[in-house]
Scaffold this motif. Structure first.
Motif, mmCIF file in Angstrom:
data_model
loop_
_atom_site.group_PDB
_atom_site.id
_atom_site.type_symbol
_atom_site.label_atom_id
_atom_site.label_comp_id
_atom_site.label_asym_id
_atom_site.label_seq_id
_atom_site.Cartn_x
_atom_site.Cartn_y
_atom_site.Cartn_z
ATOM 1 N N ALA A 251 0.824 -1.209 0.000
ATOM 2 C CA ALA A 251 0.000 0.000 0.000
ATOM 3 C C ALA A 251 0.857 1.257 0.000
ATOM 4 O O ALA A 251 0.455 2.293 -0.539
ATOM 5 C CB ALA A 251 -0.929 -0.007 1.204
ATOM 6 N N ASP A 252 2.059 1.172 0.609
ATOM 7 C CA ASP A 252 2.960 2.321 0.625
ATOM 8 C C ASP A 252 3.697 2.474 -0.709
ATOM 9 O O ASP A 252 3.928 3.590 -1.172
ATOM 10 C CB ASP A 252 3.987 2.170 1.754
ATOM 11 N N ASN A 253 4.070 1.337 -1.299
ATOM 12 C CA ASN A 253 4.909 1.370 -2.499
ATOM 13 C C ASN A 253 4.131 1.565 -3.794
ATOM 14 O O ASN A 253 4.700 2.007 -4.790
ATOM 15 C CB ASN A 253 5.712 0.078 -2.614
ATOM 16 N N LEU A 254 2.860 1.206 -3.795
ATOM 17 C CA LEU A 254 2.064 1.243 -5.026
ATOM 18 C C LEU A 254 0.918 2.236 -4.875
ATOM 19 O O LEU A 254 0.136 2.158 -3.908
ATOM 20 C CB LEU A 254 1.526 -0.147 -5.346
ATOM 21 N N TYR A 255 0.794 3.164 -5.832
ATOM 22 C CA TYR A 255 -0.241 4.188 -5.747
ATOM 23 C C TYR A 255 -0.446 4.799 -7.131
ATOM 24 O O TYR A 255 0.335 4.566 -8.063
ATOM 25 C CB TYR A 255 0.146 5.272 -4.736
ATOM 26 N N GLY A 256 -1.483 5.584 -7.272
ATOM 27 C CA GLY A 256 -1.773 6.258 -8.527
ATOM 28 C C GLY A 256 -1.593 7.757 -8.415
ATOM 29 O O GLY A 256 -1.735 8.333 -7.320
ATOM 30 N N LEU A 257 -1.278 8.395 -9.545
ATOM 31 C CA LEU A 257 -1.200 9.850 -9.634
ATOM 32 C C LEU A 257 -2.020 10.297 -10.835
ATOM 33 O O LEU A 257 -1.880 9.734 -11.930
ATOM 34 C CB LEU A 257 0.247 10.315 -9.808
ATOM 35 N N ALA A 258 -2.871 11.268 -10.647
ATOM 36 C CA ALA A 258 -3.669 11.799 -11.753
ATOM 37 C C ALA A 258 -3.753 13.306 -11.634
ATOM 38 O O ALA A 258 -3.789 13.856 -10.525
ATOM 39 C CB ALA A 258 -5.056 11.192 -11.776
ATOM 40 N N GLN A 259 -3.798 13.975 -12.803
ATOM 41 C CA GLN A 259 -3.855 15.430 -12.850
ATOM 42 C C GLN A 259 -5.234 15.914 -13.272
ATOM 43 O O GLN A 259 -5.771 16.851 -12.696
ATOM 44 C CB GLN A 259 -2.811 15.958 -13.837
ATOM 45 N N LYS A 260 -5.813 15.229 -14.264
ATOM 46 C CA LYS A 260 -7.036 15.737 -14.877
ATOM 47 C C LYS A 260 -7.981 14.587 -15.167
ATOM 48 O O LYS A 260 -7.672 13.714 -15.974
ATOM 49 C CB LYS A 260 -6.684 16.481 -16.170
ATOM 50 N N LEU A 261 -9.133 14.566 -14.515
ATOM 51 C CA LEU A 261 -10.166 13.553 -14.742
ATOM 52 C C LEU A 261 -11.466 14.303 -15.006
ATOM 53 O O LEU A 261 -12.040 14.911 -14.104
ATOM 54 C CB LEU A 261 -10.281 12.624 -13.531
ATOM 55 N N THR A 262 -11.925 14.293 -16.270
ATOM 56 C CA THR A 262 -13.028 15.155 -16.680
ATOM 57 C C THR A 262 -14.013 14.379 -17.554
ATOM 58 O O THR A 262 -13.814 13.213 -17.877
ATOM 59 C CB THR A 262 -12.517 16.365 -17.480
ATOM 60 N N THR A 263 -15.073 15.080 -17.969
ATOM 61 C CA THR A 263 -16.044 14.505 -18.905
ATOM 62 C C THR A 263 -15.882 15.109 -20.301
ATOM 63 O O THR A 263 -16.812 15.124 -21.103
ATOM 64 C CB THR A 263 -17.484 14.728 -18.404
ATOM 65 N N GLU A 264 -14.690 15.601 -20.616
ATOM 66 C CA GLU A 264 -14.409 16.071 -21.967
ATOM 67 C C GLU A 264 -14.338 14.884 -22.916
ATOM 68 O O GLU A 264 -14.248 13.729 -22.492
ATOM 69 C CB GLU A 264 -13.081 16.839 -21.980
ATOM 70 N N LYS A 265 -14.348 15.177 -24.238
ATOM 71 C CA LYS A 265 -14.256 14.117 -25.248
ATOM 72 C C LYS A 265 -13.091 13.179 -24.945
ATOM 73 O O LYS A 265 -11.995 13.620 -24.609
ATOM 74 C CB LYS A 265 -14.072 14.725 -26.641
ATOM 75 N N GLN A 266 -13.355 11.891 -25.093
ATOM 76 C CA GLN A 266 -12.311 10.886 -24.884
ATOM 77 C C GLN A 266 -11.986 10.256 -26.237
ATOM 78 O O GLN A 266 -12.843 9.627 -26.865
ATOM 79 C CB GLN A 266 -12.786 9.836 -23.883
ATOM 80 N N ASP A 267 -10.744 10.427 -26.697
ATOM 81 C CA ASP A 267 -10.351 9.954 -28.025
ATOM 82 C C ASP A 267 -10.106 8.452 -28.034
ATOM 83 O O ASP A 267 -10.034 7.800 -26.986
ATOM 84 C CB ASP A 267 -9.101 10.694 -28.493
ATOM 85 N N PHE A 268 -9.973 7.924 -29.259
ATOM 86 C CA PHE A 268 -9.579 6.529 -29.419
ATOM 87 C C PHE A 268 -8.288 6.271 -28.638
ATOM 88 O O PHE A 268 -7.445 7.169 -28.493
ATOM 89 C CB PHE A 268 -9.334 6.215 -30.894
ATOM 90 N N GLN A 269 -8.123 5.046 -28.176
ATOM 91 C CA GLN A 269 -6.923 4.670 -27.434
ATOM 92 C C GLN A 269 -6.255 3.486 -28.117
ATOM 93 O O GLN A 269 -6.923 2.596 -28.643
ATOM 94 C CB GLN A 269 -7.289 4.331 -25.988
#
Length: 655
Positions: A251-269
């Motif tokens: 739990a200490d060593n593994l984690y996520g980082l995110a800057q922007k989580l929105t409902t804008e258009k999501q392009d092909f991946q």
């Protein structure tokens, strides 16, 4: 009392009926004229004289179960054509995991379905030295348009600070924000272990100080989506996210980082998967995946047989910033390549000396102000030298580019194109650059009949360039398909007309040269099916084949014939073939088979061969320079003085 004439009921019916016939005839006059015109046109183009001057088109009879949405097409050294649809721009097929590939044999018009392991829709491909086709990238997720995104989402960087092990998280892993909002991963992700570095330092006098250890966290990225709908999941602030289910040190060593989580258009991946298609076994063979996910990438072969993968949308739908990589077909592995940004599907050509020329042609994604400038790219020094002079530089998207024949001339032509994105702009401009000059610059070439996007351009054995199809508007909008074809002749620097195709071709269409000298066209993905843009478009599954004037009538009967000969040149680059009339053969061309999508075909090239004639044979001489003749399989065509070509013989050029 005055007498008033009243026609009988029978006469009234006759008059009314006659009037109706007159009215109907008037109303239908344009249709009748059109019908008569169509009949006359069909009659005219069927005449031997017309075919001898302009060529002819015919529709291929494709059994229903083999009809697919052709997104990619590649000619294999077996003479068969690999038609790749993947999900074919059909989200229902994508959601069902139903992916298509069809193998067509032009020799007998037989078809075969090929099991397709992943969604190669909008991936990249390149011919390999041994004749296999490298296919890499494709679709991980379809786009979600503005106004239809229901849950906040975006890229999550997953960190691993443990140097002991890599960790794989399955699809559906939950990430919890500091405020308690949860996000769910849409794909599995493997996070590499952290790197541990030991550093030694010394005090004055040479005394060793204690070891210092530096830990650099491993990192991977995955697309996540909010577990619940609602504004509480929207964020544009950087935060650290807990990973659900982890305890203790994990739990200490593994984690996520995110800057922007929105409902804008999501392009092909994009996806990272890569496969080789084996033309002999007629199946896909998995190889190591790419380091980066790619959707809309260009794969270009290098002079040593390796393949460079460039650009594409990544695993969260963002254009790669310059993370290019190189595939080694001997090791079946990928390594990091020189870093340089290009828009998606950039047209890159291997030139004499080993540099890559970027013509400016591209397809679809990337800002208008970045990566549009043509130039020469030196991979060894990773330097880019601008090549100027191309007019309508704001309309290189969806343009066609070809390395003009023969390759020894080192001239590249750009044809047509349009504005960035869904622009309605299109240009009839062509531009030609001579890369042999000390300071090469584009010169304007002859103009196309009208502004044209998605133009298919195919090198022919007689050194002409056959161009066909396209549309004047984005994806054929407003019924703007162009039912025209023409040949470009580099010697006269002019176009001459060819027979008109009956099938319109715009976005997601392909054309390639067959070993028998004909040209086949596939696909087309119009946005709408009507001029008023009210009816959603239907993917064009008809296949049409063009037979050039040189293969019509009596000339076809006189075409040169190559008999027995080797499948490889000897150590001096020579290959000898029997023929009944060597004196009739005036030139020979080695032509690399196409691998084409989105008007991008960086494979095709035509190499002039020295030719000597014997009593009952001809000998061709293949250049030793692998920057002119990259290793792989080629079609050998010989032509007579009238430009009539033989059926091709296949030759493998070793590295």
């Amino acid at each position: 009392m005055a007498y008033r004439y009243r026609p009988s009921k029978k006469l009234k019916k006759t008059l009314i009926g006659g009037g109706a016939l007159v009215v109907l005839a008037g109303l239908n006059a344009p249709a009748a004229v059109s019908f008569a015109g169509d009949k006359y046109h069909a009659y005219k183009i069927a005449q031997p004289g017309y075919k001898a001057r302009y060529g002819s088109w015919s529709l291929l009879d494709v059994p229903h179960k083999y009809r697919v949405n052709a997104i990619h097409a590649a000619l294999l050294h077996t003479g068969k054509v690999l038609i790749i649809a993947g999900s074919g721009n059909n989200q229902k097929k994508f959601d069902a995991g139903s992916f298509d590939t069809v193998l067509w044999n032009p020799a007998d018009n037989s078809f075969k379905k090929i099991p397709t392991p992943v969604d190669f829709f909008c991936g990249g491909h390149s011919q390999l030295p041994d004749g296999k086709l490298l296919v890499a990238g494709g679709t991980a997720r379809y786009e979600v348009l503005d106004g239809t995104v229901k849950r906040a989402g975006g890229g999550m960087r997953v960190k691993n600070e443990s140097p002991d092990k890599a960790v794989t998280f399955k699809k559906g892993t939950r990430f919890r924000s500091p405020s308690g909002v949860e996000y769910v991963s849409k794909f599995p992700v493997t996070v590499p272990r952290a790197k541990r570095e030991f550093k030694v330092s010394y005090a004055k006098g040479g005394r060793m100080l204690p070891w210092k250890t530096k830990i650099t966290a491993g990192e991977a990225r995955v697309f996540v989506e909010a577990a619940e709908k609602g504004p509480q999941a929207l964020t544009t602030e950087a935060a650290q996210y807990e990973i659900e289910g982890l305890r203790g040190k994990d739990a200490d060593n593994l984690y996520g980082l995110a800057q922007k989580l929105t409902t804008e258009k999501q392009d092909f991946q994009g996806i990272k998967e890569a496969y080789e298609f084996d033309p002999t076994a007629e199946r896909y063979i998995p190889v190591d995946p790419m380091k980066k996910a790619r959707w809309y990438p260009t794969l270009v072969g290098l002079d040593d047989g390796r393949v460079l993968a460039v650009s594409g949308l990544d695993d969260v739908g963002v254009v790669q910033t310059g993370d290019n990589e190189i595939y080694d077909p001997a090791a079946k592995t990928w390594t990091k390549g020189p870093s340089r940004y290009f828009p998606t599907y950039p047209a890159l050509f291997l030139t004499k000396g080993g540099k890559l020329f970027y013509s400016g042609s591209n397809a679809g994604y990337g800002p208008a102000e970045k990566g549009r400038q043509p130039g020469l790219w030196d991979l060894g020094t990773n330097t880019f030298t601008r090549v100027n002079g191309l007019t309508d530089i704001d309309q290189t998207e969806t343009s066609a580019s070809v390395l003009l024949p023969p390759v020894q001339d080192q001239k590249v032509m750009v044809l047509g194109g349009g504005g960035v994105g869904e622009s309605s702009k299109s240009t009839p401009r062509t531009g030609i650059v001579d890369l042999k000059k000390d300071n090469p610059a584009f010169q304007e070439g002859p103009r196309l009949p009208q502004g044209t996007r998605y133009l298919s351009s195919v090198l022919m054995p007689d050194d002409s360039v056959f161009t066909t199809g396209g549309s004047s508007n984005y994806r054929g909008r407003s019924a703007s398909d162009i039912h025209k074809a023409q040949f470009f002749d580099a010697k006269t620097n002019a176009f001459r007309p060819a027979a008109d195709p009956t099938v319109g071709r715009n976005y997601h269409s392909e054309a390639l040269l067959l070993p028998d000298g004909r040209v086949v066209t596939f696909g087309s993905d119009p946005l709408f099916d009507d001029a008023d843009n009210t009816k959603l478009g239907t993917f064009e599954q008809r296949v049409e084949i063009y037979t050039p004037p040189s293969l019509q009538g009596g000339r076809a009967a006189r075409r040169p014939v190559l008999g027995e000969g080797p499948s490889q040149p000897d150590q001096r680059g020579r290959a000898r073939f029997t023929t009944a009339n060597p004196g009739a053969i005036v030139k020979a061309r080695l032509m690399r088979p196409s691998a084409v999508t989105h008007t991008t075909d960086v494979e095709q090239r035509s190499i002039a061969l020295d030719l000597t004639r014997q009593k009952d044979s001809v000998t061709v001489h293949v250049p030793e320079d692998r920057t002119l003749v990259p290793p792989g399989w080629y079609m050998l065509f010989v032509t007579d003085a009238d430009g009539v070509s033989s059926v091709a013989k296949w030759i493998q050029v070793k590295g």
